[in-house]
Design a protein around this motif. Structure first.
Motif, PDB file in Angstrom:
ATOM      1  N   ALA A 105       0.836  -1.207   0.000  1.00 39.43           N
ATOM      2  CA  ALA A 105       0.000   0.000   0.000  1.00 39.43           C
ATOM      3  C   ALA A 105       0.867   1.252   0.000  1.00 39.43           C
ATOM      4  O   ALA A 105       0.627   2.200  -0.760  1.00 39.43           O
ATOM      5  N   ALA A 106       1.907   1.265   0.849  1.00 41.38           N
ATOM      6  CA  ALA A 106       2.809   2.414   0.892  1.00 41.38           C
ATOM      7  C   ALA A 106       3.590   2.556  -0.407  1.00 41.38           C
ATOM      8  O   ALA A 106       3.774   3.675  -0.919  1.00 41.38           O
ATOM      9  N   PHE A 107       4.040   1.435  -0.960  1.00 35.77           N
ATOM     10  CA  PHE A 107       4.773   1.443  -2.226  1.00 35.77           C
ATOM     11  C   PHE A 107       3.922   2.028  -3.345  1.00 35.77           C
ATOM     12  O   PHE A 107       4.391   2.852  -4.143  1.00 35.77           O
ATOM     13  N   TYR A 108       2.669   1.635  -3.407  1.00 29.28           N
ATOM     14  CA  TYR A 108       1.767   2.103  -4.457  1.00 29.28           C
ATOM     15  C   TYR A 108       1.570   3.611  -4.372  1.00 29.28           C
ATOM     16  O   TYR A 108       1.679   4.325  -5.381  1.00 29.28           O
ATOM     17  N   VAL A 109       1.311   4.098  -3.173  1.00 28.61           N
ATOM     18  CA  VAL A 109       1.072   5.541  -2.996  1.00 28.61           C
ATOM     19  C   VAL A 109       2.335   6.344  -3.309  1.00 28.61           C
ATOM     20  O   VAL A 109       2.278   7.382  -3.985  1.00 28.61           O
ATOM     21  N   LEU A 110       3.487   5.885  -2.845  1.00 25.05           N
ATOM     22  CA  LEU A 110       4.734   6.603  -3.112  1.00 25.05           C
ATOM     23  C   LEU A 110       5.067   6.615  -4.601  1.00 25.05           C
ATOM     24  O   LEU A 110       5.582   7.619  -5.117  1.00 25.05           O
ATOM     25  N   SER A 111       4.774   5.522  -5.297  1.00 22.79           N
ATOM     26  CA  SER A 111       4.994   5.497  -6.743  1.00 22.79           C
ATOM     27  C   SER A 111       4.088   6.515  -7.427  1.00 22.79           C
ATOM     28  O   SER A 111       4.501   7.201  -8.374  1.00 22.79           O
ATOM     29  N   GLY A 112       2.837   6.613  -6.946  1.00 24.70           N
ATOM     30  CA  GLY A 112       1.925   7.597  -7.512  1.00 24.70           C
ATOM     31  C   GLY A 112       2.372   9.025  -7.260  1.00 24.70           C
ATOM     32  O   GLY A 112       2.238   9.896  -8.131  1.00 24.70           O
ATOM     33  N   ILE A 113       2.907   9.280  -6.067  1.00 21.93           N
ATOM     34  CA  ILE A 113       3.415  10.618  -5.752  1.00 21.93           C
ATOM     35  C   ILE A 113       4.606  10.956  -6.646  1.00 21.93           C
ATOM     36  O   ILE A 113       4.720  12.074  -7.168  1.00 21.93           O
ATOM     37  N   ALA A 114       5.506   9.989  -6.842  1.00 24.53           N
ATOM     38  CA  ALA A 114       6.658  10.214  -7.714  1.00 24.53           C
ATOM     39  C   ALA A 114       6.213  10.470  -9.143  1.00 24.53           C
ATOM     40  O   ALA A 114       6.806  11.306  -9.852  1.00 24.53           O
ATOM     41  N   ALA A 115       5.176   9.762  -9.581  1.00 23.93           N
ATOM     42  CA  ALA A 115       4.657   9.974 -10.931  1.00 23.93           C
ATOM     43  C   ALA A 115       4.127  11.397 -11.087  1.00 23.93           C
ATOM     44  O   ALA A 115       4.399  12.072 -12.092  1.00 23.93           O
ATOM     45  N   ALA A 116       3.373  11.863 -10.104  1.00 25.15           N
ATOM     46  CA  ALA A 116       2.850  13.226 -10.148  1.00 25.15           C
ATOM     47  C   ALA A 116       3.992  14.240 -10.156  1.00 25.15           C
ATOM     48  O   ALA A 116       3.969  15.228 -10.894  1.00 25.15           O
ATOM     49  N   GLY A 117       5.013  13.985  -9.326  1.00 30.64           N
ATOM     50  CA  GLY A 117       6.148  14.892  -9.273  1.00 30.64           C
ATOM     51  C   GLY A 117       6.886  14.983 -10.595  1.00 30.64           C
ATOM     52  O   GLY A 117       7.327  16.071 -11.000  1.00 30.64           O
ATOM     53  N   ALA A 118       7.016  13.853 -11.298  1.00 28.55           N
ATOM     54  CA  ALA A 118       7.717  13.864 -12.581  1.00 28.55           C
ATOM     55  C   ALA A 118       6.962  14.689 -13.615  1.00 28.55           C
ATOM     56  O   ALA A 118       7.561  15.460 -14.371  1.00 28.55           O
ATOM     57  N   GLN A 119       5.640  14.547 -13.650  1.00 31.78           N
ATOM     58  CA  GLN A 119       4.857  15.303 -14.619  1.00 31.78           C
ATOM     59  C   GLN A 119       4.873  16.804 -14.299  1.00 31.78           C
ATOM     60  O   GLN A 119       4.945  17.638 -15.192  1.00 31.78           O
ATOM     61  N   ILE A 120       4.817  17.142 -13.019  1.00 29.14           N
ATOM     62  CA  ILE A 120       4.880  18.550 -12.617  1.00 29.14           C
ATOM     63  C   ILE A 120       6.233  19.150 -12.978  1.00 29.14           C
ATOM     64  O   ILE A 120       6.326  20.291 -13.442  1.00 29.14           O
ATOM     65  N   LEU A 121       7.303  18.382 -12.787  1.00 25.84           N
ATOM     66  CA  LEU A 121       8.646  18.860 -13.100  1.00 25.84           C
ATOM     67  C   LEU A 121       8.790  19.166 -14.588  1.00 25.84           C
ATOM     68  O   LEU A 121       9.438  20.151 -14.972  1.00 25.84           O
ATOM     69  N   ILE A 122       8.174  18.342 -15.425  1.00 22.38           N
ATOM     70  CA  ILE A 122       8.279  18.529 -16.868  1.00 22.38           C
ATOM     71  C   ILE A 122       7.460  19.719 -17.340  1.00 22.38           C
ATOM     72  O   ILE A 122       7.875  20.493 -18.201  1.00 22.38           O
ATOM     73  N   ASP A 123       6.272  19.909 -16.752  1.00 20.46           N
ATOM     74  CA  ASP A 123       5.380  20.983 -17.211  1.00 20.46           C
ATOM     75  C   ASP A 123       4.719  21.649 -16.005  1.00 20.46           C
ATOM     76  O   ASP A 123       3.528  21.460 -15.747  1.00 20.46           O
ATOM     77  N   PRO A 124       5.464  22.444 -15.249  1.00 19.83           N
ATOM     78  CA  PRO A 124       4.935  23.020 -14.005  1.00 19.83           C
ATOM     79  C   PRO A 124       3.815  24.028 -14.217  1.00 19.83           C
ATOM     80  O   PRO A 124       3.020  24.262 -13.308  1.00 19.83           O
ATOM     81  N   GLY A 125       3.732  24.638 -15.383  1.00 19.17           N
ATOM     82  CA  GLY A 125       2.693  25.630 -15.617  1.00 19.17           C
ATOM     83  C   GLY A 125       1.449  25.089 -16.265  1.00 19.17           C
ATOM     84  O   GLY A 125       0.546  25.859 -16.635  1.00 19.17           O
ATOM     85  N   SER A 126       1.340  23.780 -16.388  1.00 20.04           N
ATOM     86  CA  SER A 126       0.202  23.184 -17.074  1.00 20.04           C
ATOM     87  C   SER A 126      -1.101  23.409 -16.310  1.00 20.04           C
ATOM     88  O   SER A 126      -1.151  23.281 -15.088  1.00 20.04           O
ATOM     89  N   MET A 127      -2.150  23.715 -17.060  1.00 20.69           N
ATOM     90  CA  MET A 127      -3.490  23.862 -16.492  1.00 20.69           C
ATOM     91  C   MET A 127      -4.361  22.656 -16.815  1.00 20.69           C
ATOM     92  O   MET A 127      -5.555  22.661 -16.541  1.00 20.69           O
ATOM     93  N   ILE A 128      -3.759  21.638 -17.392  1.00 20.36           N
ATOM     94  CA  ILE A 128      -4.514  20.435 -17.782  1.00 20.36           C
ATOM     95  C   ILE A 128      -4.588  19.484 -16.595  1.00 20.36           C
ATOM     96  O   ILE A 128      -3.556  19.080 -16.044  1.00 20.36           O
ATOM     97  N   PRO A 129      -5.795  19.095 -16.158  1.00 23.33           N
ATOM     98  CA  PRO A 129      -5.919  18.158 -15.032  1.00 23.33           C
ATOM     99  C   PRO A 129      -5.336  16.794 -15.381  1.00 23.33           C
ATOM    100  O   PRO A 129      -5.523  16.296 -16.498  1.00 23.33           O
ATOM    101  N   MET A 130      -4.635  16.227 -14.441  1.00 21.25           N
ATOM    102  CA  MET A 130      -4.074  14.890 -14.618  1.00 21.25           C
ATOM    103  C   MET A 130      -4.820  13.912 -13.720  1.00 21.25           C
ATOM    104  O   MET A 130      -4.925  14.125 -12.511  1.00 21.25           O
ATOM    105  N   VAL A 131      -5.366  12.861 -14.313  1.00 19.54           N
ATOM    106  CA  VAL A 131      -6.069  11.838 -13.549  1.00 19.54           C
ATOM    107  C   VAL A 131      -5.602  10.462 -14.020  1.00 19.54           C
ATOM    108  O   VAL A 131      -5.124  10.305 -15.142  1.00 19.54           O
ATOM    109  N   GLY A 132      -5.752   9.477 -13.147  1.00 17.93           N
ATOM    110  CA  GLY A 132      -5.436   8.116 -13.524  1.00 17.93           C
ATOM    111  C   GLY A 132      -4.448   7.449 -12.589  1.00 17.93           C
ATOM    112  O   GLY A 132      -3.646   8.116 -11.931  1.00 17.93           O
TER     113      GLY A 132
END
Length: 260
Positions: A105-132
C-alpha cells in the motif's frame, strides 16, 4: 503488447490490490454519476484531478489532489480505466505477495506521488488536469520486472498475420513485456515535450516506473520474493549428474546428491 495473464501463484489473497481496484472502479462510477446529474465534466476534473499550476501556486488548498487523482479516470470512456485495472490485476497481486500488504500500500502511494512529481517537473505551468492510476501502476510494473523478470506473461499477439503462425496469444518473459511498456512511454514522452494539448501524461508513467525500481529494493529489505513452496513449480528442476563412462559394468553406483 497487451498482457492477458501471468502464471505466478500467491500465498494469500491480495486484499490491498483488490481494494485498490475497487477504489478506482468506484471513483470512475462516481464521476460518471456526477456528470449524469449535470455537473460539468471539465469542472469535475479540475476539482479532483491534479493541475500542476494550481498545486504550485496554492499547495495548501490543492495538495490532496495528488492522492485523489490516483483514483480518478477519464469518465467519458472505459479504455483508460479498463487498461489500468487489467495491468493492476495481472501484476499487482504478486508484488503485494512479495512486499506484504502494508508495504505494498505504501509502495503504491509513493509510486503515484513520484509519478505526479515527474509530470509537474516537466510541465509546471500546465493547467490540464491529470487523472489516472497509470503512474502508480507503472511503479508496480517496475517492481514486478525487478522481482520476477523471467515470469511467463501471456500477451495478445499484436500482429494479425502472425496469428496464423504463432496463434492468437504469445508467452513472453516479464522483463520483455515491461521493457516494451517503458520504451513506448519514453519515446512518446520525448515526442510530447513542448506540446500543450491534452493527452497522456507519459512522464508520470516514467516517473512512477523509475521510482518503482528504487522503492522495491527498499521495501524488499528482510523479505524474499520466492519463499513460498508453490514457487518451486516455476524453478528449473536440478539436472541429474551423468553416469561415469569408465564405471565397470555391474559395479554399484554411488547415489547422486539429488536422491534419484
Amino acid at each position: 503488447m497487451l498482457p492477458v495473464r501471468d502464471q505466478l501463484p500467491t500465498r494469500k489473497a491480495p486484499i490491498v490490490n483488490y481494494l485498490l481496484i475497487a477504489a478506482n472502479v468506484l471513483g470512475f462510477f462516481w464521476m460518471r454519476s456526477m456528470i449524469a446529474a449535470g455537473f460539468p465534466p471539465d469542472r469535475l476534473l479540475s476539482l479532483w484531478g491534479l493541475v500542476p499550476a494550481h498545486l504550485l501556486t496554492e499547495p495548501t488548498d490543492t495538495w490532496w489532489t495528488v492522492f485523489s487523482s490516483m483514483f480518478m479516470h477519464d469518465p467519458t470512456g472505459w479504455a483508460h480505466l479498463g487498461g489500468n485495472m487489467l495491468f493492476l490485476w495481472i501484476f499487482g497481486d504478486n508484488v503485494e505477495d512479495a512486499l506484504g500488504s502494508l508495504r505494498y500500500a505504501a509502495f503504491y502511494v509513493l509510486s503515484g506521488i513520484a509519478a505526479a512529481g515527474a509530470q509537474i517537473l516537466i510541465d509546471p505551468g500546465s493547467m490540464i488536469p491529470m487523472v489516472g492510476a497509470s503512474g502508480a501502476i507503472s511503479g508496480v510494473l517496475a517492481a514486478y520486472a525487478s522481482l520476477y523478470p523471467r515470469s511467463p506473461i501471456t500477451v495478445l499477439n499484436p500482429i494479425f498475420l502472425l496469428w496464423f503462425i504463432f496463434g492468437l496469444f504469445l508467452e513472453l518473459p516479464a522483463w520483455l513485456v515491461i521493457l516494451e511498456y517503458f520504451v513506448v512511454n519514453l519515446l512518446n514522452g520525448l515526442g510530447s515535450i513542448g506540446m500543450r494539448s491534452g493527452g497522456v501524461a507519459f512522464f508520470a508513467h516514467l516517473g512512477g516506473f523509475v521510482a518503482g525500481l528504487f522503492l522495491v529494493r527498499l521495501f524488499m529489505v528482510g523479505r524474499s520474493p520466492r519463499e513460498h513452496e508453490r514457487w518451486q513449480h516455476f524453478r528449473a528442476a536440478p539436472r541429474r549428474p551423468a553416469a561415469r563412462r569408465d564405471a565397470p559394468w555391474g559395479a554399484p553406483r554411488r547415489r547422486d546428491p539429488w536422491g534419484w
